[in-house]
Design an enzyme around this catalytic site. Structure first.
Site, PDB file in Angstrom:
ATOM      1  N   SER A  38       0.856  -1.189   0.000  1.00  0.00           N
ATOM      2  CA  SER A  38       0.000   0.000   0.000  1.00  0.00           C
ATOM      3  C   SER A  38       0.888   1.232   0.000  1.00  0.00           C
ATOM      4  CB  SER A  38      -0.870   0.040   1.256  1.00  0.00           C
ATOM      5  OG  SER A  38      -1.534  -1.173   1.419  1.00  0.00           O
ATOM      6  N   HIS A  79      -5.424  -2.599  -4.711  1.00  0.00           N
ATOM      7  CA  HIS A  79      -4.372  -3.528  -5.125  1.00  0.00           C
ATOM      8  C   HIS A  79      -4.665  -3.995  -6.548  1.00  0.00           C
ATOM      9  CE1 HIS A  79      -2.393  -4.160  -1.197  1.00  0.00           C
ATOM     10  NE2 HIS A  79      -3.585  -3.896  -0.709  1.00  0.00           N
ATOM     11  N   HIS A  81      -3.116 -11.724  -0.204  1.00  0.00           N
ATOM     12  CA  HIS A  81      -3.110 -11.758   1.258  1.00  0.00           C
ATOM     13  C   HIS A  81      -3.769 -13.032   1.782  1.00  0.00           C
ATOM     14  CE1 HIS A  81      -2.805  -7.433   0.323  1.00  0.00           C
ATOM     15  NE2 HIS A  81      -2.081  -7.360   1.421  1.00  0.00           N
ATOM     16  N   TYR A 102      -5.625 -13.215   4.368  1.00  0.00           N
ATOM     17  CA  TYR A 102      -6.992 -12.944   4.836  1.00  0.00           C
ATOM     18  C   TYR A 102      -8.018 -12.977   3.702  1.00  0.00           C
ATOM     19  CZ  TYR A 102      -5.945  -8.107   3.401  1.00  0.00           C
ATOM     20  OH  TYR A 102      -5.565  -6.995   2.702  1.00  0.00           O
ATOM     21  N   GLU A 103      -7.554 -13.010   2.462  1.00  0.00           N
ATOM     22  CA  GLU A 103      -8.495 -13.107   1.345  1.00  0.00           C
ATOM     23  C   GLU A 103      -9.060 -14.518   1.221  1.00  0.00           C
ATOM     24  OE1 GLU A 103      -7.313 -10.740  -2.300  1.00  0.00           O
ATOM     25  OE2 GLU A 103      -5.454 -10.696  -1.152  1.00  0.00           O
ATOM     26  N   ALA A 139       2.499  -1.375   4.101  1.00  0.00           N
ATOM     27  CA  ALA A 139       2.057  -0.382   5.075  1.00  0.00           C
ATOM     28  C   ALA A 139       1.818  -1.142   6.376  1.00  0.00           C
ATOM     29  CB  ALA A 139       0.783   0.290   4.611  1.00  0.00           C
ATOM     30  N   MET A 163      -0.261  -7.279   7.919  1.00  0.00           N
ATOM     31  CA  MET A 163      -0.988  -8.485   7.500  1.00  0.00           C
ATOM     32  C   MET A 163      -0.346  -9.169   6.301  1.00  0.00           C
ATOM     33  SD  MET A 163      -4.784  -6.813   7.718  1.00  0.00           S
ATOM     34  CE  MET A 163      -5.215  -5.681   9.057  1.00  0.00           C
ATOM     35  N   SER A 164       0.943  -8.955   6.096  1.00  0.00           N
ATOM     36  CA  SER A 164       1.611  -9.548   4.923  1.00  0.00           C
ATOM     37  C   SER A 164       3.085  -9.784   5.252  1.00  0.00           C
ATOM     38  CB  SER A 164       1.496  -8.596   3.723  1.00  0.00           C
ATOM     39  OG  SER A 164       2.214  -7.405   3.964  1.00  0.00           O
ATOM     40  N   ASN A 174       0.072   4.485  10.309  1.00  0.00           N
ATOM     41  CA  ASN A 174      -0.725   4.865  11.496  1.00  0.00           C
ATOM     42  C   ASN A 174      -0.072   4.261  12.729  1.00  0.00           C
ATOM     43  OD1 ASN A 174      -1.935   2.297  10.051  1.00  0.00           O
ATOM     44  ND2 ASN A 174      -2.310   2.053  12.250  1.00  0.00           N
ATOM     45  N   HIS A 196      -9.405   1.750   6.844  1.00  0.00           N
ATOM     46  CA  HIS A 196      -8.580   1.416   5.673  1.00  0.00           C
ATOM     47  C   HIS A 196      -8.330   2.674   4.852  1.00  0.00           C
ATOM     48  CE1 HIS A 196      -6.814  -0.871   2.456  1.00  0.00           C
ATOM     49  NE2 HIS A 196      -7.731  -0.481   1.594  1.00  0.00           N
TER      50      HIS A 196
HETATM   51  N1  HPA Z   1      -2.453  -3.066  11.739  1.00  0.00           N
HETATM   52  C1  HPA Z   1      -2.325  -4.052  10.839  1.00  0.00           C
HETATM   53  N2  HPA Z   1      -2.062  -3.819   9.570  1.00  0.00           N
HETATM   54  C2  HPA Z   1      -1.920  -2.560   9.163  1.00  0.00           C
HETATM   55  C3  HPA Z   1      -2.055  -1.484  10.061  1.00  0.00           C
HETATM   56  C4  HPA Z   1      -2.326  -1.761  11.424  1.00  0.00           C
HETATM   57  O1  HPA Z   1      -2.457  -0.862  12.270  1.00  0.00           O
HETATM   58  N3  HPA Z   1      -1.849  -0.346   9.337  1.00  0.00           N
HETATM   59  C5  HPA Z   1      -1.593  -0.740   8.062  1.00  0.00           C
HETATM   60  N4  HPA Z   1      -1.630  -2.064   7.952  1.00  0.00           N
END
Ligand code: HPA
Length: 279
Positions: free
Chosen positions: A29, A60, A82, A84-85, A112, A210-211, A234, A246
């Protein structure tokens, strides 16, 4: 039993690969439009590859993009897959394995992530020094394909120390200050609860996402040299008053994209010079 699917994928596109890439770059991202800033020499949409898993996440795109970046032949993954998909872990790491089959010996991972370290701020870039795979199955579970790598791979230096030094030097040259730390992968897709963020910090991580970690395990298994940079979009849940969305993650990533892009290009150029000296 081996990973026959990868070889089928490779056979279906072998003749369309414009050159033999040395470096594979996974665009996370915030770097999704990186491919728009380079002279593209070839594109292979994932949907045109036999048996290839497809990405369903907004923001994506799904294609391999080929380009020379500062003279280095690079294959980029624009859009990753991913866990989670809903794909089996074997499919999640299939694109990374495929890029290695194409010829790439180095894997540059970007993503990200949420900052967990109290010293971090949204907008920071963090060089990944090590990783923790948490509640995420290993992509190496199942019969080992000896053509790819050994049954019990060493993981003591997943992120290549020389390449870490290249990232530090590139940051310095560009005046971009870099954080360093450990990336922890959870499954997602829900962001973490504040208690989970405390757990993640206690486990020794500086950023959560998550990756990436699963891709690094698969690449390490194949003997690839790995480097990684997280964009801290963040601070993780519970560290600020606001709920996380998101959209916020995507907007922060877009805002930092120029800085992230120039760092990535500089790092690739320096890796090119380093490997040219070794060739
Ligand atoms: N947590 C998990 N995955 C993320 C986050 C987060 O705060 N920010 C961007 N991807």
């Amino acid at each position: 039993m081996g990973q026959e699917k990868i070889y089928r994928c490779y056979e279906s596109i072998r003749e369309r690969i414009p050159f033999r890439p040395k470096l594979a770059l996974v665009l996370g991202s915030g770097l999704g439009d990186y491919a728009d800033t380079v002279q593209v020499e070839g594109v292979i949409p994932y949907e045109e590859i036999t048996d290839f898993p497809r990405s369903t996440v907004e923001g994506h795109k799904g294609q391999f993009v080929f380009a020379h970046i500062r003279q280095v032949p690079v294959v980029m993954m624009q859009g990753r897959v991913h866990y989670y998909e809903g794909y089996p872990m074997e499919d999640v790491v299939l694109p990374v394995r495929l890029m290695h089959l194409m010829g790439a010996g180095t894997l540059f991972l970007t993503n990200a992530a949420g900052g967990v370290n109290h010293q971090f701020q949204a907008g920071d870039l963090m060089m990944i020094t090590d990783q923790i795979s948490c509640f995420v199955p290993s992509p190496l579970i199942g019969a080992n394909d000896d053509r790819l790598g050994p049954r019990f791979p060493d993981m003591s230096r997943i992120y290549d120390p020389d390449l870490q030094q290249v990232i530090r030097q590139a940051g310095e040259a560009l005046g971009i200050s870099l954080k360093e730390g450990v990336y922890l992968q959870l499954t997602g897709p829900a962001y973490e609860s504040p208690a989970e963020v405390r757990m993640v910090r206690t486990l020794g991580a500086d950023a959560v996402g998550m990756s990436t970690a699963c891709e690094a395990v698969a690449a390490n298994h194949m003997g690839m040299r790995i480097l990684g940079i997280s964009f801290i979009s963040n601070l993780a849940c519970g560290m600020t008053d606001r709920p996380l969305s998101h959209q916020e993650v995507q907007e922060a990533a877009d805002a930092a994209a120029p800085r992230f892009r120039s760092l990535v290009t500089e790092v690739i150029g320096r890796i090119g010079k380093m490997t040219a000296a070794q060739d």
